[in-house]
Motif scaffolding. Structure first.
Motif, mmCIF file in Angstrom:
data_model
loop_
_atom_site.group_PDB
_atom_site.id
_atom_site.type_symbol
_atom_site.label_atom_id
_atom_site.label_comp_id
_atom_site.label_asym_id
_atom_site.label_seq_id
_atom_site.Cartn_x
_atom_site.Cartn_y
_atom_site.Cartn_z
ATOM 1 N N GLU A 14 0.823 -1.215 0.000
ATOM 2 C CA GLU A 14 0.000 0.000 0.000
ATOM 3 C C GLU A 14 0.860 1.268 0.000
ATOM 4 O OE1 GLU A 14 -0.027 -1.772 4.177
ATOM 5 O OE2 GLU A 14 -0.494 -2.519 2.189
ATOM 6 N N VAL A 15 2.060 1.193 0.588
ATOM 7 C CA VAL A 15 2.976 2.343 0.550
ATOM 8 C C VAL A 15 3.480 2.542 -0.879
ATOM 9 C CG1 VAL A 15 5.198 3.243 1.359
ATOM 10 C CG2 VAL A 15 3.641 2.121 2.968
ATOM 11 N N LYS A 16 3.832 1.440 -1.542
ATOM 12 C CA LYS A 16 4.301 1.543 -2.934
ATOM 13 C C LYS A 16 3.193 2.083 -3.832
ATOM 14 C CE LYS A 16 6.484 -0.686 -6.762
ATOM 15 N NZ LYS A 16 6.407 -1.840 -7.617
ATOM 16 N N ASP A 17 1.982 1.616 -3.648
ATOM 17 C CA ASP A 17 0.858 2.103 -4.452
ATOM 18 C C ASP A 17 0.649 3.601 -4.239
ATOM 19 O OD1 ASP A 17 0.456 -0.457 -5.419
ATOM 20 O OD2 ASP A 17 -1.210 -0.893 -4.051
ATOM 21 N N ALA A 18 0.735 4.033 -2.976
ATOM 22 C CA ALA A 18 0.570 5.458 -2.674
ATOM 23 C C ALA A 18 1.696 6.277 -3.300
ATOM 24 C CB ALA A 18 0.522 5.677 -1.167
ATOM 25 N N LEU A 19 2.932 5.783 -3.231
ATOM 26 C CA LEU A 19 4.062 6.478 -3.856
ATOM 27 C C LEU A 19 3.881 6.572 -5.370
ATOM 28 C CD1 LEU A 19 7.150 5.030 -1.954
ATOM 29 C CD2 LEU A 19 6.515 7.449 -2.137
ATOM 30 N N THR A 20 3.421 5.499 -5.976
ATOM 31 C CA THR A 20 3.200 5.482 -7.422
ATOM 32 C C THR A 20 2.158 6.522 -7.825
ATOM 33 O OG1 THR A 20 3.812 3.144 -7.527
ATOM 34 C CG2 THR A 20 2.542 4.021 -9.370
ATOM 35 N N ARG A 21 1.061 6.593 -7.074
ATOM 36 C CA ARG A 21 0.019 7.591 -7.363
ATOM 37 C C ARG A 21 0.531 9.009 -7.148
ATOM 38 N NH1 ARG A 21 -2.877 4.211 -4.031
ATOM 39 N NH2 ARG A 21 -3.124 5.886 -2.493
ATOM 40 N N ALA A 22 1.245 9.220 -6.038
ATOM 41 C CA ALA A 22 1.774 10.557 -5.740
ATOM 42 C C ALA A 22 2.785 10.991 -6.790
ATOM 43 C CB ALA A 22 2.410 10.562 -4.350
ATOM 44 N N ALA A 23 3.643 10.090 -7.218
ATOM 45 C CA ALA A 23 4.639 10.421 -8.246
ATOM 46 C C ALA A 23 3.948 10.778 -9.558
ATOM 47 C CB ALA A 23 5.595 9.245 -8.449
ATOM 48 N N ALA A 24 2.943 10.016 -9.932
ATOM 49 C CA ALA A 24 2.206 10.310 -11.173
ATOM 50 C C ALA A 24 1.517 11.665 -11.081
ATOM 51 C CB ALA A 24 1.185 9.214 -11.456
ATOM 52 N N ASP A 25 0.931 11.973 -9.931
ATOM 53 C CA ASP A 25 0.270 13.263 -9.749
ATOM 54 C C ASP A 25 1.257 14.422 -9.836
ATOM 55 O OD1 ASP A 25 -2.151 11.996 -9.437
ATOM 56 O OD2 ASP A 25 -2.240 12.259 -7.251
ATOM 57 N N ASP A 26 2.514 14.169 -9.438
ATOM 58 C CA ASP A 26 3.554 15.204 -9.462
ATOM 59 C C ASP A 26 4.377 15.139 -10.750
ATOM 60 O OD1 ASP A 26 4.503 17.408 -8.000
ATOM 61 O OD2 ASP A 26 6.218 16.277 -7.254
ATOM 62 N N ASP A 27 3.981 14.284 -11.693
ATOM 63 C CA ASP A 27 4.647 14.126 -12.992
ATOM 64 C C ASP A 27 6.131 13.813 -12.829
ATOM 65 O OD1 ASP A 27 4.584 13.959 -15.754
ATOM 66 O OD2 ASP A 27 5.138 16.065 -16.024
ATOM 67 N N ARG A 28 6.434 12.846 -11.959
ATOM 68 C CA ARG A 28 7.815 12.423 -11.752
ATOM 69 C C ARG A 28 7.844 10.924 -11.497
ATOM 70 N NH1 ARG A 28 10.820 15.404 -8.409
ATOM 71 N NH2 ARG A 28 9.498 17.225 -8.563
ATOM 72 N N SER A 29 9.039 10.350 -11.484
ATOM 73 C CA SER A 29 9.174 8.920 -11.202
ATOM 74 C C SER A 29 9.080 8.687 -9.697
ATOM 75 C CB SER A 29 10.522 8.408 -11.717
ATOM 76 O OG SER A 29 11.584 8.972 -10.959
ATOM 77 N N VAL A 30 8.807 7.435 -9.337
ATOM 78 C CA VAL A 30 8.773 7.074 -7.919
ATOM 79 C C VAL A 30 10.148 7.334 -7.304
ATOM 80 C CG1 VAL A 30 8.560 5.146 -6.294
ATOM 81 C CG2 VAL A 30 6.899 5.408 -8.149
ATOM 82 N N SER A 31 11.197 6.982 -8.013
ATOM 83 C CA SER A 31 12.555 7.201 -7.518
ATOM 84 C C SER A 31 12.809 8.682 -7.252
ATOM 85 C CB SER A 31 13.560 6.670 -8.544
ATOM 86 O OG SER A 31 14.871 6.888 -8.112
ATOM 87 N N SER A 32 12.411 9.536 -8.167
ATOM 88 C CA SER A 32 12.592 10.974 -8.007
ATOM 89 C C SER A 32 11.806 11.507 -6.813
ATOM 90 C CB SER A 32 12.151 11.691 -9.290
ATOM 91 O OG SER A 32 12.175 13.079 -9.126
ATOM 92 N N LEU A 33 10.590 11.026 -6.641
ATOM 93 C CA LEU A 33 9.767 11.456 -5.515
ATOM 94 C C LEU A 33 10.380 11.007 -4.186
ATOM 95 C CD1 LEU A 33 7.235 12.793 -4.374
ATOM 96 C CD2 LEU A 33 6.057 10.609 -4.681
ATOM 97 N N VAL A 34 10.827 9.757 -4.108
ATOM 98 C CA VAL A 34 11.434 9.250 -2.876
ATOM 99 C C VAL A 34 12.696 10.051 -2.551
ATOM 100 C CG1 VAL A 34 12.606 7.255 -1.847
ATOM 101 C CG2 VAL A 34 10.441 6.948 -3.060
ATOM 102 N N GLU A 35 13.514 10.352 -3.545
ATOM 103 C CA GLU A 35 14.717 11.149 -3.307
ATOM 104 C C GLU A 35 14.347 12.541 -2.792
ATOM 105 O OE1 GLU A 35 18.922 12.481 -5.345
ATOM 106 O OE2 GLU A 35 17.346 11.670 -6.626
ATOM 107 N N ARG A 36 13.325 13.140 -3.352
ATOM 108 C CA ARG A 36 12.881 14.469 -2.915
ATOM 109 C C ARG A 36 12.403 14.434 -1.458
ATOM 110 N NH1 ARG A 36 8.676 18.242 -6.296
ATOM 111 N NH2 ARG A 36 9.439 20.173 -5.422
ATOM 112 N N ILE A 37 11.624 13.409 -1.110
ATOM 113 C CA ILE A 37 11.122 13.258 0.254
ATOM 114 C C ILE A 37 12.284 13.050 1.227
ATOM 115 C CG2 ILE A 37 9.795 11.727 1.782
ATOM 116 C CD1 ILE A 37 7.932 11.243 -0.697
ATOM 117 N N LEU A 38 13.221 12.167 0.865
ATOM 118 C CA LEU A 38 14.365 11.900 1.731
ATOM 119 C C LEU A 38 15.232 13.136 1.927
ATOM 120 C CD1 LEU A 38 15.483 8.363 0.515
ATOM 121 C CD2 LEU A 38 14.567 8.960 2.757
#
Length: 63
Positions: A14-38
């Protein structure tokens, strides 16, 4: 392009699914979003300097 260090870790589905949705909403990859959050988390706690902060030779942020 800047070389990056790979990092692998496991999360609950469910965390991966949420990250995937959030990344798509922000027009970026999951990897890019995780790096930004970290980066934001590490900067907030003083482990990384804030963007544009003056750093000395040791890499510590000067006050």
């Amino acid at each position: 392009m800047v070389r990056t260090a790979p990092l692998g870790f496991r999360v609950e589905p469910e965390v991966k699914d949420a990250l995937t949705r959030a990344a798509a909403d922000d027009d970026r990859s999951v990897s890019s979003l995780v790096e930004r959050i970290l980066k934001a988390w590490l900067q907030d706690r003083g482990y990384l300097p804030e963007p544009g902060a003056d750093t000395g030779k040791s890499g510590e942020v000067s006050s």
